[in-house]
Enzyme design. Sequence first.
Site, mmCIF file in Angstrom:
data_model
loop_
_atom_site.group_PDB
_atom_site.id
_atom_site.type_symbol
_atom_site.label_atom_id
_atom_site.label_comp_id
_atom_site.label_asym_id
_atom_site.label_seq_id
_atom_site.Cartn_x
_atom_site.Cartn_y
_atom_site.Cartn_z
ATOM 1 N N GLY A 1 19.495 -16.468 9.896
ATOM 2 C CA GLY A 1 19.066 -15.756 11.102
ATOM 3 C C GLY A 1 17.554 -15.733 11.199
ATOM 4 O O GLY A 1 16.858 -16.576 10.614
ATOM 5 N N SER A 2 17.061 -14.729 11.915
ATOM 6 C CA SER A 2 15.624 -14.683 12.194
ATOM 7 C C SER A 2 14.827 -14.197 10.971
ATOM 8 O O SER A 2 15.368 -13.501 10.100
ATOM 9 C CB SER A 2 15.376 -13.740 13.368
ATOM 10 O OG SER A 2 15.854 -12.459 13.025
ATOM 11 N N GLU B 1 18.166 -18.216 5.089
ATOM 12 C CA GLU B 1 17.955 -19.404 5.926
ATOM 13 C C GLU B 1 17.375 -18.894 7.237
ATOM 14 O O GLU B 1 18.106 -18.378 8.080
ATOM 15 C CB GLU B 1 19.286 -20.141 6.163
ATOM 16 C CG GLU B 1 19.935 -20.697 4.904
ATOM 17 C CD GLU B 1 19.287 -21.992 4.419
ATOM 18 O OE1 GLU B 1 18.372 -22.511 5.089
ATOM 19 O OE2 GLU B 1 19.702 -22.472 3.355
ATOM 20 N N VAL C 1 14.832 -10.266 10.717
ATOM 21 C CA VAL C 1 16.022 -9.653 10.105
ATOM 22 C C VAL C 1 16.132 -10.094 8.636
ATOM 23 O O VAL C 1 16.598 -9.328 7.789
ATOM 24 C CB VAL C 1 17.306 -9.969 10.923
ATOM 25 C CG1 VAL C 1 18.535 -9.375 10.260
ATOM 26 C CG2 VAL C 1 17.176 -9.445 12.351
ATOM 27 N N GLY C 2 15.654 -11.281 8.329
ATOM 28 C CA GLY C 2 15.627 -11.737 6.928
ATOM 29 C C GLY C 2 14.904 -10.729 6.031
ATOM 30 O O GLY C 2 15.330 -10.473 4.898
ATOM 31 N N CYS D 1 17.757 -24.145 14.900
ATOM 32 C CA CYS D 1 16.664 -23.653 14.041
ATOM 33 C C CYS D 1 15.672 -24.749 13.686
ATOM 34 O O CYS D 1 14.486 -24.491 13.525
ATOM 35 C CB CYS D 1 17.238 -23.043 12.768
ATOM 36 S SG CYS D 1 18.275 -24.186 11.852
HETATM 37 P P1 NAD Z 1 19.383 -12.596 14.022
HETATM 38 O O1 NAD Z 1 18.495 -12.466 12.846
HETATM 39 O O2 NAD Z 1 19.114 -11.759 15.217
HETATM 40 O O3 NAD Z 1 20.910 -12.295 13.624
HETATM 41 C C1 NAD Z 1 21.551 -12.928 12.542
HETATM 42 C C2 NAD Z 1 22.643 -12.015 11.997
HETATM 43 O O4 NAD Z 1 22.049 -10.824 11.512
HETATM 44 C C3 NAD Z 1 23.708 -11.608 13.001
HETATM 45 O O5 NAD Z 1 24.978 -11.669 12.385
HETATM 46 C C4 NAD Z 1 23.337 -10.185 13.361
HETATM 47 O O6 NAD Z 1 24.447 -9.373 13.662
HETATM 48 C C5 NAD Z 1 22.663 -9.688 12.087
HETATM 49 N N1 NAD Z 1 21.602 -8.708 12.377
HETATM 50 C C6 NAD Z 1 20.794 -8.657 13.474
HETATM 51 N N2 NAD Z 1 19.930 -7.627 13.381
HETATM 52 C C7 NAD Z 1 20.187 -7.010 12.204
HETATM 53 C C8 NAD Z 1 19.637 -5.883 11.537
HETATM 54 N N3 NAD Z 1 18.645 -5.183 12.089
HETATM 55 N N4 NAD Z 1 20.130 -5.533 10.340
HETATM 56 C C9 NAD Z 1 21.139 -6.237 9.766
HETATM 57 N N5 NAD Z 1 21.717 -7.312 10.362
HETATM 58 C C10 NAD Z 1 21.253 -7.707 11.555
HETATM 59 O O7 NAD Z 1 19.374 -14.159 14.385
HETATM 60 P P2 NAD Z 1 20.094 -14.912 15.568
HETATM 61 O O8 NAD Z 1 19.446 -14.539 16.863
HETATM 62 O O9 NAD Z 1 21.561 -14.762 15.459
HETATM 63 O O10 NAD Z 1 19.751 -16.431 15.207
HETATM 64 C C11 NAD Z 1 18.550 -17.041 15.601
HETATM 65 C C12 NAD Z 1 17.580 -17.160 14.444
HETATM 66 O O11 NAD Z 1 18.219 -17.732 13.331
HETATM 67 C C13 NAD Z 1 16.426 -18.090 14.769
HETATM 68 O O12 NAD Z 1 15.240 -17.549 14.238
HETATM 69 C C14 NAD Z 1 16.783 -19.366 14.038
HETATM 70 O O13 NAD Z 1 15.690 -20.201 13.705
HETATM 71 C C15 NAD Z 1 17.463 -18.825 12.816
HETATM 72 N N6 NAD Z 1 18.368 -19.815 12.257
HETATM 73 C C16 NAD Z 1 18.064 -20.361 11.055
HETATM 74 C C17 NAD Z 1 18.878 -21.348 10.530
HETATM 75 C C18 NAD Z 1 18.585 -21.998 9.204
HETATM 76 O O14 NAD Z 1 19.453 -22.693 8.696
HETATM 77 N N7 NAD Z 1 17.424 -21.800 8.625
HETATM 78 C C19 NAD Z 1 20.017 -21.744 11.228
HETATM 79 C C20 NAD Z 1 20.283 -21.149 12.451
HETATM 80 C C21 NAD Z 1 19.461 -20.181 12.963
#
Ligand code: NAD
Length: 497
Positions: A217-218, A239, A221-222, A273
């Site tokens: 994810g982002s 990731e 949030v990471g 991503c």
């Molecule tokens: P996100 O971080 O908003 O959400 C990812 C997950 O985290 C979801 O399941 C969501 O429910 C959960 N989440 C969201 N906010 C949270 C919080 N405050 N506390 C705990 N959990 C939470 O990301 P997204 O919008 O779903 O995906 C887009 C991002 O992911 C982009 O930045 C993209 O570059 C990245 N991404 C990375 C890869 C990789 O392999 N490196 C692959 C795909 C996407």
Amino acid sequence: MIHGTKSYTMAATQTSETKLHSDTHKSVDTSRILEVFDIQQDNRYNISTTTAKERIEKLEKLKDALYAHKDAFRAALQKDFRKSFAETDLTELYPVVNEIKYVIKHLEEWLEPQKVGAPTVLLGTKSHLRYEAKGVVLIIAPWNYPVNLTLMPLVSAIAAGNCVILKPSELTPHTSALLKTFIEKLFNPYEVAVFEGGVDVSQALLKLPFDHIFFTGSTAVGKIVMKAAAENLASVTLELGGKSPVIVDKTANLADTAKKIAWGKFTNCGQTCIAPDYILVEDSIADDLISLTIQQIKKFYGESAKERMLSPDYARIVNNHHFERIKNLIADAKGKGAKVHIGGTAIAEQRYIAPTILSNVNEDCQIMKEEIFGPVLPIITYSNVAEAIYSIRKKGKPLALYIFSQDKHRIEEIMAHTTAGGTCINDVLLHYFQHNLPFGGVNQSGIGKSHGFYGFEAFSNARAVLEQPTRLSAAQLTYPPYNNDVQTFIDFTLKWI
Ligand code: NAD
């Protein structure tokens, strides 16, 4: 069955309500989460002691089920963001099926204890390394490739012998619901369970002492995930995202470059991503690259703006929030002097943003300050490669960095003076499909690696085993009391062994 201890239940119940309310207006069933986690803890050694053959059987079942559910996944992704069937096959199902085949081929070899030699001081001992399951692991997935990014880590986790809890993204509800029923048909929840929901469910899960957390994810949030993991000293694979640049120099084959960039950028409507985020192009060839990329967009999606809007091969933005965000990025860039070469239109009812190319974009534009994650391609010129390198380094360490050039010296110069999770030379995205290479970012674009052996390794503990076959060992010559003889031996060891 030997039962594990349940001290985690205390920690979890102390910090969580029995019922929390989620942002998706579904209540978070914390007691069910705790129940499943609890029983997975009890079950972990039953799963971790499974043989390679038993794990391969599970992976075969998963692969067959993916083929059998192909139409259902296609339909769910169409509903979620109008993803074309071909893109679902290529970018969601194919990578998972291919990963399963690769893991099946190598799993026995990975699970074999690996002998290592003994240093002189340990002569006579035998040592080996064995990969054992981490235990009970959590996988949190994003929405942009919801099948791929939920099931790829699951394959690695099963291969390594773990119990798994999956949390798909709430932003692709049809796919998330399908993943739940799909997994429930295949696995007992005490081995693999799915909890749907948004931030509340994710945070309820993050309170539990998992042995590993695999988050995609982002970057923002990471950081939250890593903080939560620190509470239990859980290991993490993160990731993440960020801006993945492309450098194009004047030796590049421009028609080929334009075709590959247009494919990598506009697949999944730019919501990838590792999509090329922006282009740094040598100034003498910038106009040619722009016109060739426009030609390519027209070949892919249609000659006219209307045809492109109606193209069945072009996906939609996932939700209104991201639609507005991307629309505002275009407006902000235009307001600061950017030129629109193609696209620029946005239709709210359809969450459609046309494939867009911008030039004359400066570093003050918001589009250069955040990951675009949409179908907008800023093209920025440079006259000296050092400028391009400097501009990349200012934005942190990218998840992917792409180089289009025929000049080997120049390619090496760029590689040596930058860092990135992965790099493709004269192509884009394809390193994702190369399972002999680790996939992942570096620092703000990610921590840890996945795919193939590296995914298996992420979900395993590399256990170091030393066996002493005799009662005597050289180490005993250094035991106290530290008299002259012992000290002489220590001196000798320090200098010569
Ligand atoms: P996100 O971080 O908003 O959400 C990812 C997950 O985290 C979801 O399941 C969501 O429910 C959960 N989440 C969201 N906010 C949270 C919080 N405050 N506390 C705990 N959990 C939470 O990301 P997204 O919008 O779903 O995906 C887009 C991002 O992911 C982009 O930045 C993209 O570059 C990245 N991404 C990375 C890869 C990789 O392999 N490196 C692959 C795909 C996407």
